[in-house]
Motif scaffolding. Structure first.
Motif, PDB file in Angstrom:
ATOM      1  N   PHE B 116      -2.556  -3.366 -12.996  1.00  0.00           N
ATOM      2  CA  PHE B 116      -2.731  -4.484 -12.056  1.00  0.00           C
ATOM      3  C   PHE B 116      -1.380  -5.144 -11.771  1.00  0.00           C
ATOM      4  O   PHE B 116      -1.103  -5.546 -10.641  1.00  0.00           O
ATOM      5  N   ILE B 117      -0.547  -5.257 -12.798  1.00  0.00           N
ATOM      6  CA  ILE B 117       0.774  -5.872 -12.587  1.00  0.00           C
ATOM      7  C   ILE B 117       1.618  -4.993 -11.673  1.00  0.00           C
ATOM      8  O   ILE B 117       2.280  -5.485 -10.759  1.00  0.00           O
ATOM      9  N   ALA B 119       0.463  -3.046  -9.443  1.00  0.00           N
ATOM     10  CA  ALA B 119      -0.101  -3.219  -8.097  1.00  0.00           C
ATOM     11  C   ALA B 119       0.459  -4.476  -7.440  1.00  0.00           C
ATOM     12  O   ALA B 119       0.832  -4.467  -6.266  1.00  0.00           O
ATOM     13  N   ALA B 120       0.548  -5.564  -8.209  1.00  0.00           N
ATOM     14  CA  ALA B 120       1.087  -6.804  -7.645  1.00  0.00           C
ATOM     15  C   ALA B 120       2.552  -6.632  -7.266  1.00  0.00           C
ATOM     16  O   ALA B 120       3.018  -7.200  -6.279  1.00  0.00           O
ATOM     17  N   PHE B 123       3.600  -5.744  -3.754  1.00  0.00           N
ATOM     18  CA  PHE B 123       3.655  -6.788  -2.728  1.00  0.00           C
ATOM     19  C   PHE B 123       5.024  -7.451  -2.670  1.00  0.00           C
ATOM     20  O   PHE B 123       5.344  -8.107  -1.692  1.00  0.00           O
ATOM     21  N   ILE B 135      -3.888  -1.511  -1.656  1.00  0.00           N
ATOM     22  CA  ILE B 135      -3.930  -2.066  -3.012  1.00  0.00           C
ATOM     23  C   ILE B 135      -5.331  -2.565  -3.340  1.00  0.00           C
ATOM     24  O   ILE B 135      -5.816  -2.416  -4.456  1.00  0.00           O
ATOM     25  N   LEU B 136      -5.997  -3.108  -2.340  1.00  0.00           N
ATOM     26  CA  LEU B 136      -7.372  -3.579  -2.567  1.00  0.00           C
ATOM     27  C   LEU B 136      -8.261  -2.414  -2.996  1.00  0.00           C
ATOM     28  O   LEU B 136      -9.055  -2.524  -3.939  1.00  0.00           O
ATOM     29  N   CYS B 139      -7.409  -1.246  -6.480  1.00  0.00           N
ATOM     30  CA  CYS B 139      -7.877  -2.213  -7.469  1.00  0.00           C
ATOM     31  C   CYS B 139      -9.369  -2.030  -7.715  1.00  0.00           C
ATOM     32  O   CYS B 139      -9.841  -2.167  -8.843  1.00  0.00           O
TER      33      CYS B 139
END
Lengths: 314, 655
Positions: B116-117, B119-120, B123, B135-136, B139
């Motif tokens: 998740f990190i 993925a962030a 951005f 990314i959505l 996730c």
């Protein structure tokens, strides 16, 4: 009036000790399901704070959006986890008496009236069982509780729990079903011969051998030994008959507490228990004597269970 | 469940997790060094093989060695531990190493949290709509793996569906939080300084070839949305830096700019244009306003060259509201301005002097001379091209007399130079010209390819006047954009009109393109660019103007959404049979009022017989109700009419 101490009051809350269930199906409603985050859930909170920090430092709106989305997922999971238990109804099933040292099995029937399958339900007494209950489906589970002493055994609370869907929360419901089972004494390991019964003077007109003589057939009655069922007649479709033997009490076996040898009451009861089981296996009629109780000679499931019950509760 | 059992029974859970991690990391291909990217995917692939051949997984010592390799890789990049690039690399290496050591369920959670990190971190590099959607989706896949871990009988597609449902249900609260959560700018000391990516764009100096480098770039510079009318294309000059100083080849901003307090106030007349500028991130704090801006708010200011400067960090998208008048008079010229605008790199050569002489530069008024010079460009064999020949020595002279192939910068510099030879104050202005109009979103898009250079001449009673010599040679350049593909070939640009057939064929494509640009514009404007300023503006327009009210609104909205969701999720649907039972119970309650209660174990028929004996006058009704109830509840065939009848009878039944 003296109020109980706060600690007592808190500890006696159903949150800790569970709710007493009745015979009616126990439906898991909003009052009965508790929920708290798991360790992984707390880890997820740490993740959220880290993501928030990244979004804050870089002032990045999409990172904010992702953080808020995951925070929202975390929040929504509460509902989903509650939903994974919500509406289930549990009912106590049959239990069978066991001998001390054996694990007593308690059957529970779980009914899912909802439209969604319950993917992951863990039901725990002493050890846990995982269940998956389909939508509008039923499941039965047998939970075991180890017994140590003869007498009435009371199993503790049953916990129904689920961490579905994300494992971030655990919803659970502690239930105190009246899980009571009679525990018979542990049969003695050592085989010992049946006690000698004092020969009774044969009455006039009756042969001594006649004790085991076939006398006639009688319609089967509950409690008659299986060994006495006239299987041939049953196979012909004539009905269930028990064979009757004449002779009556002449050679009846008396299992007497006073005739057992052992150091303690428990040992003697174990010995007596063993005799009852052996006698039942051989299929002889036996009388049963305990201090303060005397059961006339008989055989069959009903008789033996009466004897064992008396032993359990002595 | 024990992990080993889970893995043996359902190896596809791990396949699912590993695939979604592979997908999450993939867009980093353009952001991180190849060595780390390769390191990550080699380990991921290794882990995949390990699914089928667990013996191939690294042991304790090999794992340690891999860890050392990872640290060495990070160290070799000299990036430290903090900051965007270093942080991303660190998390990637940690994730890849953790993949090799999955022992318990806890490890699976740790891996998905790390993912998740990562993925962030995507951005921090790209914030477009497609990346957000991508990314959505990944996730959702990550959450689905968590669902699988927590299922007795994991089915990836069911899990994916569950995860998507949760994400969709989570979206409203996320949006509420996004809008209402108080935004605070991070304090300065917290900003981690990363090396700025070099961005193409106008610079504060101009060499003959500098603008033509930009000519091929399709990169967006800014967007403009007009509140009312739009100026005609010929007036769309977006003012950038003004270059007054030259060494004969290179044009730079003049060193002496301390004359602002002596300047005249410009007078404006004619049409007023009000518009919103949305600047894309760039590395200079220039804001390209329509020539000449007059009304603007903080953090903008106008410098002595009438150029707008922002005090905000230009690395972020920013929105500004500006008002401009294309018709203006800047008034008198200050002494410094005059000196700057007549500066010469040296004495002009004889050829130049002759040309000015020939165009009567020394004898007629400046306006006349300008006209002659523009005519000269038009009539003589001058060409407009993005790829002019190299002019190392004396570029202006070479251009004027020899090559005669040039881009806007050549024309502007030659024009300004000749003006100065004739002793007329002149200077080069750089900026952007034109822009493509998006009909869907009603805004102009200005790209790097629109970069332009023109000249400004000071005339008595008129002040600084814009003259665009490129317009003389290629007026179409000003009127519309040219075809980039044609430019790339290095050919001389012909502004031949495109045939109608080709236009209709490409119209549909163009509309789709414009629609997408419009979506992108709104995305940038409302999502990416939503900051504390926008937030307070937007919320105060809704009447929410203090933080307390914001909190109340946030809690209120989340409360309402949660209530709706709980109702949706936890409501027990009443089944038809339940309804029948409920109605029958109502019938029983009516009888109970007369002391006729049904025993728990008593059958409906027995109960009816018992009641009939007590209430002989109602026996037919009781019989009817009992019969239809038995038919509805236990019978095989029951019609909707039966139900209706049943409801009716119970309703009318009175004791």
């Amino acid at each position: 009036m003296k109020w109980p101490a706060l600690k007592e009051r808190v500890m006696s809350h159903r949150f800790f000790i569970g709710e007493q269930a009745t015979i009616a199906p126990y439906v898991l409603n909003h009052n009965r399901v508790f929920i708290l985050p798991t360790q992984r859930g707390l880890g997820f909170v740490v993740l959220l704070s880290l993501l928030f920090l990244i979004a804050f430092v870089y002032n990045n709106n999409l990172a904010y959006l992702l953080t808020f989305l995951l925070a929202s997922v975390f929040f929504i999971t509460i509902l989903h986890t509650v939903k994974s238990l919500f509406g289930l109804s549990l009912q106590k099933g049959q239990t069978k008496a066991v001998f001390a040292g054996e694990a007593a099995g308690f059957t529970l029937h779980i009914n899912n009236p909802g439209d969604t399958p319950r993917h992951h339900v863990r039901i725990t007494l002493e050890a846990g069982e995982y269940l998956m209950i389909p939508a509008h489906g039923k499941a039965s589970v047998t939970l075991y509780s180890t017994t140590k002493k003869r007498g009435w055994h009371q199993a503790g609370k049953v916990t129904v729990a689920s961490t579905y869907p994300l494992g971030l929360f655990r919803a659970w419901s502690p239930i105190r079903f009246d899980l009571k089972v009679l525990v018979y004494p542990k049969p003695a390991l050592q085989e010992s011969p049946f006690p000698q019964t004092a020969p009774v003077e044969p009455q006039q007109g009756f042969s001594k051998k006649g004790a085991d003589d076939f006398y006639g057939l009688q319609t089967y009655q509950a409690g008659d030994s299986i060994k006495h069922i006239h299987w041939k007649a049953f196979a012909k479709g004539l009905g269930v008959f028990s064979k009757q033997y004449s002779g009556g009490s002449s050679a009846d076996l008396w299992l007497d507490y006073d005739q057992t040898h052992g150091h303690s009451t428990e040992e003697r009861l174990s010995q007596l228990c063993r005799w009852v089981l052996d006698a039942e296996r051989v299929g002889v009629r036996y009388g049963f004597v305990l201090p303060g109780l005397r059961l006339p000679p008989d055989c069959g499931a009903l008789h033996s269970s009466m004897c064992l019950e008396a032993l359990a509760l002595f | 469940m024990d992990l080993k059992n889970l893995m043996n029974a359902h190896p596809n859970v791990l396949i699912f997790l590993l695939s979604s991690i592979g997908l999450i990391v993939f867009p980093h291909i353009s952001h991180i060094p190849t060595s780390i990217f390769v390191f990550f995917y080699v380990l991921l692939f290794w882990r995949f093989i390990g699914l089928w051949e667990p013996g191939y997984l690294p042991g304790k010592w090999l794992l340690l060695l891999l860890g050392v390799c990872g640290i060495a890789l990070l160290y070799s990049q000299h990036q430290g531990l903090f900051g965007r690039d270093a942080g991303t690399r660190l998390f990637l290496v940690a994730l890849s190493l953790k993949l090799m050591e999955i022992k318990s369920e806890r490890d699976l959670y740790l891996i998905s949290f790390l993912a998740f990190i990562v993925a962030a971190s995507q951005f921090l590099y790209e914030q477009n709509l497609l990346m957000a959607a991508y990314i959505l989706i990944v996730c959702c896949a990550l959450l689905a793996t968590l669902v699988c871990i927590n299922s007795r009988d994991p089915q990836p597609f069911v899990a994916l569906k569950t995860a998507s449902v949760i994400v969709v249900q989570a979206l409203p609260i996320a949006v509420v939080l996004f809008i209402l959560f108080p935004r605070v700018e991070a304090p300065r000391w917290m900003l981690l300084n990363d090396k700025q990516q070099s961005r193409s764009g106008l610079s504060d100096s101009m060499e003959p070839g500098s603008i033509s480098d930009l000519g091929l770039s399709d990169e967006l510079v800014f967007r403009v949305k007009f509140a009312g009318d739009m100026p005609p294309p010929a007036q769309r000059y977006w003012r950038g830096p003004v270059l007054a100083h030259t060494d004969g080849k290179r044009w730079t901003r003049s060193a002496n700019r301390d004359f602002e307090k002596f300047m005249d106030q410009p007078k404006f007349k004619g049409l007023r244009y009000q518009y919103t500028l949305l600047m894309e991130p760039h590395d200079k704090n220039w804001v390209f306003a329509l020539d000449l801006p007059t009304e603007y708010a903080q953090p903008l200011s106008r410098n002595a060259h009438y150029q707008l400067i922002s005090t905000e960090n230009p690395d972020k998208r920013a929105e500004y509201k500006v008002v401009s008048y294309p018709d203006y008079n800047t008034g008198f010229i200050t002494r410094t301005e005059y000196e700057n605008a007549t500066q010469m790199p040296g004495a002009p050569s004889a050829r130049i002097k002759m040309l000015v002489e020939q165009l009567q530069g020394f004898s007629i008024p400046p306006e006349q001379f300008i006209k002659h010079l523009l005519n000269h460009f038009r009539k003589e064999d001058f060409h407009y091209t993005l790829t002019p020949p190299q002019m190392e020595q004396n570029p202006i002279e070479t251009f004027l007399f020899e090559t005669r192939y040039g881009f806007c910068s050549h024309y502007a510099s030659a024009f300004v130079y000749l003006m100065r030879v004739a002793n007329i104050p002149a200077r080069v202005v750089t900026g952007y010209q034109g822009g493509e109009f998006n009909t869907v979103g009603n805004f102009l898009e200005i790209r790097q390819a629109d970069a332009h250079a023109w000249a400004e001449v000071w005339l008595e009673n008129k002040g600084w006047v814009r003259v665009d010599p490129t317009a003389a040679i290629a007026p179409e350049r000003i009127e519309k954009n040219f075809n980039l593909d044609e430019l790339a070939l290095g050919s001389v640009i012909r502004f031949a009109p495109v045939s109608d057939n080709a236009l209709t064929a490409s119209r549909w494509l163009k509309q789709a393109h414009q629609l997408w640009r419009n979506v992108d514009y709104n995305w940038q404007r409302w999502v990416i660019n939503y900051n504390s300023l926008n937030q307070s503006k937007f919320l105060s327009s809704l009447g929410v103007d203090n933080i307390k009210l914001m909190m109340y609104w946030m809690i209120g909205c989340i409360g309402v959404i949660t209530a709706i969701l709980s109702w949706m999720l936890l409501r027990q649907k009443q089944k038809a049979t339940d309804r029948i039972l409920r109605i029958y119970n109502r019938f029983c309650q009516k009888l109970a009022k007369r002391g006729l209660t049904r025993d728990v174990a008593e059958g409906e028929r027995d109960f009816a017989e018992r009641v009939k004996a007590k209430l002989p006058e109602r026996s037919s009704e009781i019989g009817q109700i009992t019969d239809v109830f038995i038919k509805l509840r236990y019978g095989r065939v029951s019609t909707p009419e039966d139900l209706k009848q049943f409801v009716q009878w119970v309703k009318l039944f009175k004791v």
